[in-house]
Design a protein around this motif. Structure first.
Motif, PDB file in Angstrom:
ATOM      1  N   TYR A  24      58.750  -8.772   0.108  1.00  0.00           N
ATOM      2  CA  TYR A  24      58.779  -7.383   0.574  1.00  0.00           C
ATOM      3  C   TYR A  24      58.001  -6.444  -0.338  1.00  0.00           C
ATOM      4  O   TYR A  24      57.929  -6.647  -1.550  1.00  0.00           O
ATOM      5  N   SER A  42      58.913   0.229   4.298  1.00  0.00           N
ATOM      6  CA  SER A  42      58.951  -1.083   3.694  1.00  0.00           C
ATOM      7  C   SER A  42      58.268  -2.083   4.620  1.00  0.00           C
ATOM      8  O   SER A  42      58.376  -1.969   5.841  1.00  0.00           O
ATOM      9  N   ILE A  58      51.469   0.156  10.197  1.00  0.00           N
ATOM     10  CA  ILE A  58      52.830   0.484  10.669  1.00  0.00           C
ATOM     11  C   ILE A  58      53.152   1.947  10.385  1.00  0.00           C
ATOM     12  O   ILE A  58      53.656   2.669  11.237  1.00  0.00           O
ATOM     13  N   TYR A  59      52.857   2.400   9.178  1.00  0.00           N
ATOM     14  CA  TYR A  59      53.205   3.783   8.819  1.00  0.00           C
ATOM     15  C   TYR A  59      51.982   4.684   9.028  1.00  0.00           C
ATOM     16  O   TYR A  59      51.441   5.254   8.090  1.00  0.00           O
ATOM     17  N   LYS A  86      66.009   0.590  -1.407  1.00  0.00           N
ATOM     18  CA  LYS A  86      66.333   0.531   0.020  1.00  0.00           C
ATOM     19  C   LYS A  86      65.288   1.255   0.842  1.00  0.00           C
ATOM     20  O   LYS A  86      64.560   2.082   0.350  1.00  0.00           O
ATOM     21  N   ILE A  87      65.265   0.903   2.130  1.00  0.00           N
ATOM     22  CA  ILE A  87      64.329   1.525   3.029  1.00  0.00           C
ATOM     23  C   ILE A  87      64.658   3.015   3.151  1.00  0.00           C
ATOM     24  O   ILE A  87      65.677   3.376   3.685  1.00  0.00           O
ATOM     25  N   LYS A  88      63.838   3.810   2.626  1.00  0.00           N
ATOM     26  CA  LYS A  88      64.061   5.242   2.673  1.00  0.00           C
ATOM     27  C   LYS A  88      62.812   5.927   3.141  1.00  0.00           C
ATOM     28  O   LYS A  88      61.753   5.753   2.567  1.00  0.00           O
ATOM     29  N   MET A  89      62.953   6.672   4.186  1.00  0.00           N
ATOM     30  CA  MET A  89      61.773   7.278   4.776  1.00  0.00           C
ATOM     31  C   MET A  89      61.616   8.724   4.316  1.00  0.00           C
ATOM     32  O   MET A  89      62.569   9.397   4.041  1.00  0.00           O
TER      33      MET A  89
ATOM     34  N   GLU B  28      74.910   3.815   2.359  1.00  0.00           N
ATOM     35  CA  GLU B  28      73.570   3.480   1.893  1.00  0.00           C
ATOM     36  C   GLU B  28      73.436   1.979   1.696  1.00  0.00           C
ATOM     37  O   GLU B  28      72.337   1.456   1.620  1.00  0.00           O
ATOM     38  N   ASP B  29      74.554   1.323   1.553  1.00  0.00           N
ATOM     39  CA  ASP B  29      74.510  -0.059   1.112  1.00  0.00           C
ATOM     40  C   ASP B  29      75.305  -1.001   2.005  1.00  0.00           C
ATOM     41  O   ASP B  29      76.365  -0.639   2.514  1.00  0.00           O
ATOM     42  N   GLU B  31      76.936  -3.422   1.103  1.00  0.00           N
ATOM     43  CA  GLU B  31      78.216  -3.763   0.473  1.00  0.00           C
ATOM     44  C   GLU B  31      79.362  -2.818   0.829  1.00  0.00           C
ATOM     45  O   GLU B  31      80.522  -3.153   0.657  1.00  0.00           O
ATOM     46  N   MET B  88      59.819  -2.039  11.848  1.00  0.00           N
ATOM     47  CA  MET B  88      60.733  -1.365  10.928  1.00  0.00           C
ATOM     48  C   MET B  88      62.165  -1.772  11.170  1.00  0.00           C
ATOM     49  O   MET B  88      62.939  -1.948  10.243  1.00  0.00           O
ATOM     50  N   ARG B  91      62.705  -5.194   9.906  1.00  0.00           N
ATOM     51  CA  ARG B  91      62.749  -5.144   8.438  1.00  0.00           C
ATOM     52  C   ARG B  91      64.166  -4.772   7.969  1.00  0.00           C
ATOM     53  O   ARG B  91      64.685  -5.348   7.012  1.00  0.00           O
ATOM     54  N   ILE B  92      64.794  -3.826   8.656  1.00  0.00           N
ATOM     55  CA  ILE B  92      66.172  -3.470   8.309  1.00  0.00           C
ATOM     56  C   ILE B  92      67.101  -4.647   8.593  1.00  0.00           C
ATOM     57  O   ILE B  92      67.969  -4.979   7.781  1.00  0.00           O
ATOM     58  N   GLU B  94      66.474  -7.689   8.369  1.00  0.00           N
ATOM     59  CA  GLU B  94      66.334  -8.744   7.364  1.00  0.00           C
ATOM     60  C   GLU B  94      67.292  -8.532   6.199  1.00  0.00           C
ATOM     61  O   GLU B  94      67.705  -9.490   5.552  1.00  0.00           O
ATOM     62  N   ASP B  95      67.679  -7.297   5.945  1.00  0.00           N
ATOM     63  CA  ASP B  95      68.672  -7.043   4.903  1.00  0.00           C
ATOM     64  C   ASP B  95      70.048  -7.583   5.312  1.00  0.00           C
ATOM     65  O   ASP B  95      70.972  -7.640   4.516  1.00  0.00           O
ATOM     66  N   ARG B 157      67.229   7.305   8.716  1.00  0.00           N
ATOM     67  CA  ARG B 157      65.968   7.795   8.126  1.00  0.00           C
ATOM     68  C   ARG B 157      64.752   7.133   8.753  1.00  0.00           C
ATOM     69  O   ARG B 157      63.727   7.772   8.988  1.00  0.00           O
ATOM     70  N   SER B 158      64.867   5.820   9.018  1.00  0.00           N
ATOM     71  CA  SER B 158      63.698   5.114   9.553  1.00  0.00           C
ATOM     72  C   SER B 158      63.324   5.657  10.934  1.00  0.00           C
ATOM     73  O   SER B 158      62.191   5.530  11.374  1.00  0.00           O
ATOM     74  N   ARG B 160      63.106   8.694  11.848  1.00  0.00           N
ATOM     75  CA  ARG B 160      62.343   9.945  11.825  1.00  0.00           C
ATOM     76  C   ARG B 160      60.918   9.710  12.312  1.00  0.00           C
ATOM     77  O   ARG B 160      60.389  10.432  13.133  1.00  0.00           O
TER      78      ARG B 160
END
Ligand SMILES: [Fe+2]
Ligand SMILES: [Fe+2]
Lengths: 90, 317
Positions: A24, A42, A58-59, A86-89, B28-29, B31, B88, B91-92, B94-95, B157-158, B160
């Motif tokens: 990644y 990401s 992509i972006y 973390k993925i943060k936009m 955020e996590d 966990e 995107m 990608r999320i 995959e976490d 957030r993604s 947006r």
């Protein structure tokens, strides 16, 4: 019931993702020289070159003045020790 | 089965997390999640990602038939946007242990989670712009709700960027739908035909009416903020005035007494898939409707198989 169809794409794991484990990259960009370089997302890519291409395509929501990708492994988190970024936009 | 769901509902950890997100707390996590939260969230993103990908085969015939090079480019650009949205989301995922490659290329096409609105290949450019005008508007309402309300912050957030791009698809659809409405008698007829076909598909995008819905986990874990009926109402409040402004007939209107937009037909109704014609007078049961949705149209499997085998090349231009 499984559907049969011809021409199913064969995934070359080595070529498409550089191995078995996905790699990644975090993507950073700025709109112009006045704005901050900030995290926009990401991507997964087998190597730096493909990471650059994927990030750019992509972006593509802005005509970025500057964009860079950073391997996730290289990011050292300060506030969240031991965890990955973390993925943060935006 | 019933006891299992009850156990989850009464699990104090699940309830504590529901209370926490109800106050506006965002996670955020991974966990921080409970099992149930994780399931509902992952399921939501999984469906959203599939729905981005299946737009590609619907657009592909329109690239061939679009009248000018600009139109081809704008359809291709929309396809690229949609695939970017899917990337995107994957990608999320995959976490959460998903493998995008096998998810895209090894899954049985029948297992894909699609919605009827996105299953029909566009026969021409007018169909594409009508579907952008009415369908992307519907999709946009759901993704905006997720961006504004989803308690998993990285996903919110993604979106947006996703929503920023969707506004272009909707604007493109509205502009060209209006253009073709005014261009000629023939194109006007085609626009109306396509609206007649897409309207019930888009109204159904938001799912069953609230009073019939039994699973409300998405709302209790605040994965989403608005209910099916609330989102449908929002869609109607944009689409009905737009259509009336242009002159397009739609089977819905504003009801003064109820103070809201209402459909002129009693959903669900029967669709002749072959002819792409709705029988507005022929109501079917929800049980029958759910069966149709689950099975998918005749286009579902071939379209997904096409994505999976990457059969595009010579067909495209
Ligand atoms: Fe999209
Ligand atoms: Fe879109």
């Amino acid at each position: 019931m499984a559907t049969k169809f011809k021409g199913k794409k064969k995934i070359d794991q080595k070529r498409e993702r550089g191995g078995k484990e996905p790699k990644y990259y975090e993507v950073f960009a700025r709109k112009n020289s006045d704005s901050e370089l900030s995290h926009v997302g990401s991507v997964e890519a087998p190597n730096d070159e493909l990471a650059q291409v994927r990030a750019w395509f992509i972006y593509d929501q802005h005509k970025w003045r500057e964009m860079c990708v950073i391997p996730l492994d290289s990011i050292i988190t300060v506030t969240e020790e031991g965890k990955s970024a973390k993925i943060k936009m935006g | 089965m019933a006891t299992a769901i009850k156990d989850i509902q009464e699990d104090p950890r699940e309830l504590a997390l529901q209370e926490k997100v109800a106050t506006g707390y965002q996670l955020e996590d991974v966990e921080e999640m409970t099992d149930r939260y994780r399931d509902v969230l992952v399921n939501t993103i999984h469906i959203a990602a599939d729905l981005e990908v299946v737009t590609l085969p619907t657009y592909s015939p329109a690239i061939k038939t679009s009248p000018t090079l600009e139109d081809k480019i704008s359809i291709a650009a929309a396809c690229q946007d949609e695939l970017g949205h899917a990337q995107m989301m994957y990608r999320i995922l995959e976490d959460f242990g998903y493998d995008t490659h096998s998810f895209l290329f090894d899954r049985d096409p029948e297992e894909w989670r699609t919605f009827q609105m996105l299953e029909f290949p566009h026969e021409d450019y007018i169909e594409s712009v009508v579907s952008m005008c009415y369908g992307d508007r519907a999709g946009y309402i759901t993704t905006v709700d997720l961006e504004e309300n989803c308690s998993y912050a990285p996903f919110a957030r993604s979106l947006r960027k996703v929503n920023y791009e969707e506004t272009f698809h909707v604007a493109h659809g509205e502009r060209w739908t209006k253009f073709f409405w005014n261009q000629s008698e023939g194109s006007r007829k085609r626009v109306q035909e396509m609206v007649d076909f897409y309207f019930p598909l888009c109204a159904a995008w938001f799912g069953m009416p609230d009073n019939l819905k039994t699973r409300t986990d998405q709302l209790s874990y605040r994965i989403r903020g608005a209910s099916n009926d609330e989102m449908r109402q929002k869609w109607l409040s944009r689409i009905v005035p737009y259509s009336e402004g242009v002159g397009i007939k739609v089977p819905a209107h504003f009801d003064e007494e109820q103070g809201k937009f209402v459909l002129d037909y009693e959903a669900p109704i029967y669709l002749d898939e072959e002819k792409r014609k709705w029988d507005y007078d022929r109501q079917i049961t929800w049980k029958e409707q759910l069966k149709v949705w689950k099975k998918g149209s005749q286009h579902k499997v071939p379209s997904i198989a096409r994505v999976m085998s990457e059969e595009w090349g010579k067909d495209l231009w």
